[in-house]
Scaffold this motif. Structure first.
Motif, PDB file in Angstrom:
ATOM      1  N   GLY A 128       0.815  -1.224   0.000  1.00  0.00           N
ATOM      2  CA  GLY A 128       0.000   0.000   0.000  1.00  0.00           C
ATOM      3  C   GLY A 128       0.842   1.264   0.000  1.00  0.00           C
ATOM      4  N   GLU A 129       2.155   1.117   0.105  1.00  0.00           N
ATOM      5  CA  GLU A 129       3.068   2.277   0.147  1.00  0.00           C
ATOM      6  C   GLU A 129       4.147   2.175  -0.941  1.00  0.00           C
ATOM      7  OE1 GLU A 129       2.579   4.922   1.644  1.00  0.00           O
ATOM      8  OE2 GLU A 129       1.417   4.542   3.468  1.00  0.00           O
ATOM      9  N   GLY A 130       3.838   1.431  -2.011  1.00  0.00           N
ATOM     10  CA  GLY A 130       4.790   1.332  -3.121  1.00  0.00           C
ATOM     11  C   GLY A 130       5.097   2.706  -3.687  1.00  0.00           C
ATOM     12  N   GLY A 131       6.306   2.863  -4.176  1.00  0.00           N
ATOM     13  CA  GLY A 131       6.700   4.142  -4.788  1.00  0.00           C
ATOM     14  C   GLY A 131       7.188   5.181  -3.814  1.00  0.00           C
ATOM     15  N   THR A 132       7.257   4.852  -2.521  1.00  0.00           N
ATOM     16  CA  THR A 132       7.689   5.849  -1.530  1.00  0.00           C
ATOM     17  C   THR A 132       9.214   5.877  -1.355  1.00  0.00           C
ATOM     18  OG1 THR A 132       7.333   4.240   0.238  1.00  0.00           O
ATOM     19  CG2 THR A 132       5.540   5.783  -0.202  1.00  0.00           C
ATOM     20  N   PHE A 133       9.918   4.867  -1.861  1.00  0.00           N
ATOM     21  CA  PHE A 133      11.381   4.837  -1.691  1.00  0.00           C
ATOM     22  C   PHE A 133      12.018   5.981  -2.476  1.00  0.00           C
ATOM     23  CE2 PHE A 133      15.641   3.421  -2.965  1.00  0.00           C
ATOM     24  CZ  PHE A 133      16.174   3.147  -1.717  1.00  0.00           C
ATOM     25  N   ARG A 134      12.938   6.709  -1.837  1.00  0.00           N
ATOM     26  CA  ARG A 134      13.663   7.803  -2.501  1.00  0.00           C
ATOM     27  C   ARG A 134      14.869   7.215  -3.225  1.00  0.00           C
ATOM     28  NH1 ARG A 134      12.968  13.071   0.120  1.00  0.00           N
ATOM     29  NH2 ARG A 134      14.888  13.587  -0.975  1.00  0.00           N
ATOM     30  N   LEU A 135      14.840   7.267  -4.545  1.00  0.00           N
ATOM     31  CA  LEU A 135      15.929   6.653  -5.312  1.00  0.00           C
ATOM     32  C   LEU A 135      17.282   7.268  -4.995  1.00  0.00           C
ATOM     33  CD1 LEU A 135      14.360   5.995  -8.828  1.00  0.00           C
ATOM     34  CD2 LEU A 135      15.186   4.301  -7.174  1.00  0.00           C
ATOM     35  N   ASP A 136      17.286   8.577  -4.606  1.00  0.00           N
ATOM     36  CA  ASP A 136      18.590   9.186  -4.313  1.00  0.00           C
ATOM     37  C   ASP A 136      19.220   8.604  -3.048  1.00  0.00           C
ATOM     38  OD1 ASP A 136      16.760  10.412  -2.701  1.00  0.00           O
ATOM     39  OD2 ASP A 136      17.317  12.469  -3.220  1.00  0.00           O
ATOM     40  N   ASN A 137      18.445   7.855  -2.241  1.00  0.00           N
ATOM     41  CA  ASN A 137      19.047   7.168  -1.091  1.00  0.00           C
ATOM     42  C   ASN A 137      20.025   6.073  -1.533  1.00  0.00           C
ATOM     43  OD1 ASN A 137      18.109   8.502   1.184  1.00  0.00           O
ATOM     44  ND2 ASN A 137      16.197   7.329   1.260  1.00  0.00           N
ATOM     45  N   LEU A 138      19.867   5.576  -2.756  1.00  0.00           N
ATOM     46  CA  LEU A 138      20.799   4.544  -3.235  1.00  0.00           C
ATOM     47  C   LEU A 138      22.228   5.084  -3.282  1.00  0.00           C
ATOM     48  CD1 LEU A 138      18.802   2.838  -6.139  1.00  0.00           C
ATOM     49  CD2 LEU A 138      19.206   1.963  -3.828  1.00  0.00           C
ATOM     50  N   ARG A 178      28.567  -0.795   1.232  1.00  0.00           N
ATOM     51  CA  ARG A 178      28.687  -2.243   1.443  1.00  0.00           C
ATOM     52  C   ARG A 178      28.412  -2.644   2.888  1.00  0.00           C
ATOM     53  NH1 ARG A 178      28.305  -5.365  -2.819  1.00  0.00           N
ATOM     54  NH2 ARG A 178      29.507  -6.976  -1.811  1.00  0.00           N
ATOM     55  N   ARG A 179      28.272  -1.660   3.758  1.00  0.00           N
ATOM     56  CA  ARG A 179      27.947  -1.938   5.160  1.00  0.00           C
ATOM     57  C   ARG A 179      26.428  -2.132   5.332  1.00  0.00           C
ATOM     58  NH1 ARG A 179      30.863   0.518   9.278  1.00  0.00           N
ATOM     59  NH2 ARG A 179      31.910   1.793   7.744  1.00  0.00           N
ATOM     60  N   ASP A 180      25.652  -1.586   4.387  1.00  0.00           N
ATOM     61  CA  ASP A 180      24.201  -1.461   4.571  1.00  0.00           C
ATOM     62  C   ASP A 180      23.432  -2.647   3.975  1.00  0.00           C
ATOM     63  OD1 ASP A 180      24.564   1.058   5.796  1.00  0.00           O
ATOM     64  OD2 ASP A 180      24.812   1.981   3.815  1.00  0.00           O
ATOM     65  N   GLU A 181      22.123  -2.689   4.275  1.00  0.00           N
ATOM     66  CA  GLU A 181      21.278  -3.768   3.785  1.00  0.00           C
ATOM     67  C   GLU A 181      19.968  -3.179   3.262  1.00  0.00           C
ATOM     68  OE1 GLU A 181      21.059  -6.920   6.720  1.00  0.00           O
ATOM     69  OE2 GLU A 181      23.220  -6.735   7.151  1.00  0.00           O
ATOM     70  N   ILE A 182      19.401  -3.819   2.240  1.00  0.00           N
ATOM     71  CA  ILE A 182      18.118  -3.385   1.690  1.00  0.00           C
ATOM     72  C   ILE A 182      17.130  -4.530   1.858  1.00  0.00           C
ATOM     73  CG2 ILE A 182      16.880  -2.801  -0.441  1.00  0.00           C
ATOM     74  CD1 ILE A 182      19.238  -1.208  -1.333  1.00  0.00           C
ATOM     75  N   LEU A 190      21.567  -4.001  -6.933  1.00  0.00           N
ATOM     76  CA  LEU A 190      21.655  -3.813  -5.485  1.00  0.00           C
ATOM     77  C   LEU A 190      22.694  -4.725  -4.834  1.00  0.00           C
ATOM     78  CD1 LEU A 190      17.912  -3.406  -4.380  1.00  0.00           C
ATOM     79  CD2 LEU A 190      19.568  -1.650  -5.044  1.00  0.00           C
ATOM     80  N   SER A 191      22.825  -5.941  -5.366  1.00  0.00           N
ATOM     81  CA  SER A 191      23.741  -6.886  -4.700  1.00  0.00           C
ATOM     82  C   SER A 191      25.186  -6.411  -4.777  1.00  0.00           C
ATOM     83  CB  SER A 191      23.597  -8.288  -5.303  1.00  0.00           C
ATOM     84  OG  SER A 191      23.949  -8.250  -6.669  1.00  0.00           O
ATOM     85  N   GLU A 192      25.474  -5.478  -5.693  1.00  0.00           N
ATOM     86  CA  GLU A 192      26.844  -4.934  -5.768  1.00  0.00           C
ATOM     87  C   GLU A 192      26.995  -3.667  -4.931  1.00  0.00           C
ATOM     88  OE1 GLU A 192      27.767  -4.551  -9.963  1.00  0.00           O
ATOM     89  OE2 GLU A 192      26.891  -6.545 -10.266  1.00  0.00           O
ATOM     90  N   LYS A 193      25.869  -3.124  -4.458  1.00  0.00           N
ATOM     91  CA  LYS A 193      25.923  -1.862  -3.704  1.00  0.00           C
ATOM     92  C   LYS A 193      25.966  -2.075  -2.195  1.00  0.00           C
ATOM     93  CE  LYS A 193      23.650   1.762  -6.429  1.00  0.00           C
ATOM     94  NZ  LYS A 193      23.455   1.114  -7.729  1.00  0.00           N
ATOM     95  N   VAL A 194      25.291  -3.130  -1.731  1.00  0.00           N
ATOM     96  CA  VAL A 194      25.087  -3.282  -0.286  1.00  0.00           C
ATOM     97  C   VAL A 194      25.556  -4.660   0.190  1.00  0.00           C
ATOM     98  CG1 VAL A 194      23.182  -1.627  -0.133  1.00  0.00           C
ATOM     99  CG2 VAL A 194      22.694  -4.023  -0.661  1.00  0.00           C
ATOM    100  N   ASN A 195      25.608  -4.800   1.493  1.00  0.00           N
ATOM    101  CA  ASN A 195      26.056  -6.046   2.110  1.00  0.00           C
ATOM    102  C   ASN A 195      25.073  -7.186   1.864  1.00  0.00           C
ATOM    103  OD1 ASN A 195      27.361  -7.890   3.847  1.00  0.00           O
ATOM    104  ND2 ASN A 195      26.124  -7.193   5.575  1.00  0.00           N
ATOM    105  N   ALA A 196      23.759  -6.867   1.875  1.00  0.00           N
ATOM    106  CA  ALA A 196      22.755  -7.920   1.689  1.00  0.00           C
ATOM    107  C   ALA A 196      21.468  -7.318   1.164  1.00  0.00           C
ATOM    108  CB  ALA A 196      22.485  -8.638   3.011  1.00  0.00           C
ATOM    109  N   VAL A 197      20.835  -8.085   0.282  1.00  0.00           N
ATOM    110  CA  VAL A 197      19.478  -7.757  -0.170  1.00  0.00           C
ATOM    111  C   VAL A 197      18.573  -8.823   0.441  1.00  0.00           C
ATOM    112  CG1 VAL A 197      17.959  -7.442  -2.145  1.00  0.00           C
ATOM    113  CG2 VAL A 197      20.391  -6.833  -2.327  1.00  0.00           C
ATOM    114  N   LEU A 198      17.612  -8.392   1.232  1.00  0.00           N
ATOM    115  CA  LEU A 198      16.787  -9.313   2.009  1.00  0.00           C
ATOM    116  C   LEU A 198      15.381  -9.389   1.421  1.00  0.00           C
ATOM    117  CD1 LEU A 198      17.826  -7.738   5.429  1.00  0.00           C
ATOM    118  CD2 LEU A 198      18.748  -9.847   4.474  1.00  0.00           C
ATOM    119  N   PHE A 199      14.900 -10.598   1.158  1.00  0.00           N
ATOM    120  CA  PHE A 199      13.527 -10.824   0.726  1.00  0.00           C
ATOM    121  C   PHE A 199      12.819 -11.498   1.906  1.00  0.00           C
ATOM    122  CE2 PHE A 199      13.735 -11.115  -4.231  1.00  0.00           C
ATOM    123  CZ  PHE A 199      14.390  -9.900  -4.284  1.00  0.00           C
ATOM    124  N   SER A 200      11.832 -10.820   2.476  1.00  0.00           N
ATOM    125  CA  SER A 200      11.223 -11.284   3.722  1.00  0.00           C
ATOM    126  C   SER A 200       9.709 -11.407   3.575  1.00  0.00           C
ATOM    127  CB  SER A 200      11.566 -10.273   4.829  1.00  0.00           C
ATOM    128  OG  SER A 200      11.018 -10.658   6.056  1.00  0.00           O
TER     129      SER A 200
END
Ligand code: SF4
Length: 227
Positions: free
Chosen positions: A124-134, A139-143, A165-175
């Motif tokens: 219900g909140e799709g589209g709220t992510f700020r792309l400039d946060n990327l 490599r310390r962070d997780e998405i 994303l897998s090259e930008k951050v430590n882990a990409v989590l699907f939950s």
């Protein structure tokens, strides 16, 4: 700062899952995810200064360790939160920040591990992510993507590939999302998306992500607060 609760438990949903952790849960959120299990944080809470919060964390964990800032949406209180995170780092805590990614993250100290949600369409909140946060993630962070349907999975899979994303951050989590009124049995029957289906899809597509289960909901009653 407006605080809902401070308590010690086990970290439940990141690559730090299973470690003893002090949680600082801030009050208030500007989003309304359909499956949100933290609605009790939207209002109320109590006032405390960053120094008072630091004292409470130190009382629970005098020798440092892991502390997670969560909510609600903690970045709504950025003005006081940034100094608090700096003080926690000075005390040699490993600091995790759970945030929706809807707020700008440029002022978060780089030593803080950001665990950032990208909201999927059926939240219900799709589209709220700020792309400039990327640009400020490292490599310390997780998405993290919380998934409740196949459409959410396809969105997460495609977003992960499009932004590498897998090259930008430590882990990409699907939950898989949990039903917000889940209680009683401590198993995957409360998941809105069957983890077995998610596993099959991830294997079939070779997704460079990690299937993540909310560990605390398999240890304690999913309705229990403060764990
Ligand atoms: S961002 Fe988090 S706290 Fe806010 S509504 Fe969504 S799940 Fe709940």
């Amino acid at each position: 700062m407006q605080i809902t609760e401070i308590y010690k438990s086990l970290q439940g949903e990141s690559t730090y899952a299973g470690l003893v952790c002090v949680f600082v849960r801030l009050t208030g959120c500007n989003l309304r995810c359909t499956w949100c299990d933290s609605q009790y944080t939207f209002y109320g809470g109590h006032q405390a200064s960053p120094e008072e919060v630091l004292d409470e964390v130190l009382a629970l964990s005098p020798n440092g360790g892991l502390v997670e800032i969560t909510g609600g949406e903690p970045m709504l209180q950025e003005r006081e939160l940034v100094p608090l995170m700096e003080r926690l780092l000075e005390h040699r805590f490993t600091v995790l920040l759970e945030t929706s990614g809807e707020r700008p993250l440029g002022r978060v100290p780089t030593a803080v591990v950001k665990v950032v949600d990208v909201k999927c369409p059926d939240s219900g909140e799709g589209g709220t992510f700020r792309l400039d946060n990327l640009e400020v993630l490292s490599r310390r962070d997780e998405i993290k993507f919380v998934l409740s349907t196949r459409a959410d999975y396809e969105f997460a899979r495609d977003f992960t590939a499009r932004h590498q994303l897998s090259e930008k951050v430590n882990a990409v989590l699907f939950s898989p999302a949990f039903r917000k009124d889940a209680s009683g049995a401590r198993n995957s029957s409360h998941c809105l998306l069957d983890p077995q289906d998610l596993a099959d899809w991830m294997i079939a597509d070779g997704v460079p992500a990690r299937l993540s289960l909310q560990l605390h909901k398999f240890i304690w009653d999913p309705a229990m607060k403060g764990v």
